[in-house]
Design an enzyme around this catalytic site. Structure first.
Site, PDB file in Angstrom:
ATOM      1  N   GLU A 229       0.803  -1.230   0.000  1.00  0.00           N
ATOM      2  CA  GLU A 229       0.000   0.000   0.000  1.00  0.00           C
ATOM      3  C   GLU A 229       0.835   1.279   0.000  1.00  0.00           C
ATOM      4  O   GLU A 229       1.745   1.443   0.802  1.00  0.00           O
ATOM      5  CB  GLU A 229      -0.933  -0.002   1.228  1.00  0.00           C
ATOM      6  CG  GLU A 229      -1.884   1.184   1.287  1.00  0.00           C
ATOM      7  CD  GLU A 229      -2.916   1.063   2.395  1.00  0.00           C
ATOM      8  OE1 GLU A 229      -3.744   1.990   2.531  1.00  0.00           O
ATOM      9  OE2 GLU A 229      -2.914   0.055   3.128  1.00  0.00           O
ATOM     10  N   LYS A 245      -8.500  -1.200   1.236  1.00  0.00           N
ATOM     11  CA  LYS A 245      -9.479  -1.771   2.178  1.00  0.00           C
ATOM     12  C   LYS A 245     -10.277  -2.802   1.413  1.00  0.00           C
ATOM     13  O   LYS A 245     -10.871  -2.510   0.376  1.00  0.00           O
ATOM     14  CB  LYS A 245     -10.431  -0.689   2.732  1.00  0.00           C
ATOM     15  CG  LYS A 245      -9.926  -0.052   3.995  1.00  0.00           C
ATOM     16  CD  LYS A 245     -10.095  -0.974   5.180  1.00  0.00           C
ATOM     17  CE  LYS A 245      -9.219  -0.590   6.343  1.00  0.00           C
ATOM     18  NZ  LYS A 245      -7.904  -1.182   6.305  1.00  0.00           N
TER      19      LYS A 245
END
Length: 427
Positions: A229, A245
């Protein structure tokens, strides 16, 4: 201020391996590796920064350095940097002892990109470029570097029953309307152990090969990070944030893998997690964005990694030419994917219910360049090691929303922990 030299290379992967092993044993190391993932916002294939002429451990010192020195800085902001930005405190147990922030001005920077090694050395070290290049090109991993480590027995800081109890407490806060979502993290650890950080990082990275891998050694504290990420990047006047997410495991075969990936993109609970955080990031970026410039380029796009599928959104904005880069970090930190929404309420509840300080976990590692550009990841899927205390740790977390099922959340945590556990327990 820096002497630049470039050399052609025939094998980027071989050069990266040699370069990383060449850094072995040095006291100040930052290694950033994209593992050949390329997207419109990629910075380079890999980058090594070693040696230090200046170390920064305070916010004012960081801002002063960047205003006056105009040089590269590599390092991190730990999760507890939040306490310097808001009226928050962290009194939970901390065995790792990473500083709140720590950056260093490297003597030597070597970037692997587009079939070349790019050397950027401070003038005082410029006469070492040729000899270092020769040493790196001849470098071969020794048997000693591959000896491995003894298997380590990992302990859980929060056991399953306690995890369920705490998840239900998060759900009570959500049903009361205190928060919409919270990222609940738990620590796994081992005491009185010794590991080879370079070897451990190599194994962890090989399992996942993520786009934002990082290895840091500062003051005998090590980060071995296999992060998928990006937290935030600035290129000129453009700012990019790419929160993750939504997670699903890889399938056993191609057909199952495809079905799981499609199901993830349609999963209401996983999409809701991502959309809430995307909205939070839009709000964070809008604090300094030029009017009307905040855009969602991708929403809940499924990306595939070696171990998991994940939903990633890409949010961009435009800032003024004179925007202070540290201010951008302050306006957006910590990243919403690791807190929840609303951010401050979520952080307060997290502090009450988690057992340990997060420290560098769910903080960020990266660099500032001489032009005020930067690129920072999210410190997840990571092993942290304090060699002085012989303490090794990794943490994992998941988003709790109104649709969360404690058993499912627990299983997702175990899935995310698998790579770190495998590396440490198998030795």
């Amino acid at each position: 201020m820096r002497k630049h030299r470039s050399f052609k290379i025939t094998s980027p992967i071989q050069s990266k391996t040699a370069l990383f092993q060449w850094s072995r044993g040095r006291q100040e190391v930052a290694w950033l590796d994209s593992n050949s993932h390329r997207d419109p916002y990629s910075s380079f294939e890999a980058c090594l920064a070693v040696g230090t002429s200046h170390v920064v451990t305070g916010l004012n010192e960081l801002q002063t350095f960047m205003e006056h020195e105009k040089d590269w800085l590599f390092g991190y902001f730990s999760y507890d940097f939040k306490n310097e930005l808001e009226e928050l405190i962290s009194n939970n147990f901390d065995a790792l002892g990473f500083p709140v922030l720590q950056f260093f001005q490297p003597n030597k920077i070597i970037i692997v990109d587009e079939g070349q090694l790019h050397f950027k050395y401070l003038e005082a070290f410029a006469n070492e470029i040729e000899s270092d290049y020769a040493e790196i090109t001849k470098y071969r991993s020794t048997d000693a570097s591959k000896k491995g480590t003894d298997p380590i027995k990992i302990k859980m800081r929060i056991h399953k029953d306690a995890y369920f109890e705490k998840t239900n407490q998060f759900l009570e806060h959500i049903h009361r309307g205190d928060i919409y979502e919270a990222n609940f993290c738990q620590e796994f650890y081992a005491e009185d152990v010794s590991i080879d950080p370079w070897e451990t990082y190599g194994k962890l990275n090989a399992i996942s090969e993520p786009p934002f891998a990082a290895f840091v050694n500062l003051d005998n504290r090590y980060l071995m990070c296999a992060s998928p990420e990006r937290y935030i990047k600035k290129i000129g006047e453009k700012v990019i944030s790419q929160p993750i997410k939504g997670t699903a495991p890889r399938g056993k075969n191609e057909d199952e893998d495809k079905r799981i990936k499609i199901a993830l993109t349609k999963d209401e609970k996983e999409r809701a997690e991502n959309i809430m955080i995307t909205d939070l990031v839009r709000n964070d970026l809008s604090k300094s964005a030029l009017k009307g410039s905040v855009q969602v380029e991708e929403l809940c796009k499924a990306y595939t990694f070696k171990q998991v599928h994940q939903l990633i959104s890409t949010i961009v904005s435009t800032v003024s030419k004179d925007k202070n880069p540290v201010e951008l970090i302050k306006e957006t930190f910590p990243m919403g994917s690791m807190t929840g929404a609303p951010k401050i309420s979520a952080m307060k509840i997290i502090e009450e219910l988690e057992e340990t300080k997060r420290g560098l976990y769910s903080g960020t590692v990266g660099y500032f360049d001489p032009n005020g550009n930067f690129d920072f990841n999210v410190v997840i899927r990571s092993i942290l090691y304090n060699a002085t205390k012989k303490y090794v740790s990794y943490s994992v977390g998941g988003a709790i929303t109104s649709k969360s099922n404690p058993e499912n959340e627990y299983q997702e945590c175990l899935l995310k922990a698998k790579a770190m556990r495998t590396v440490l327990e198998e030795g």
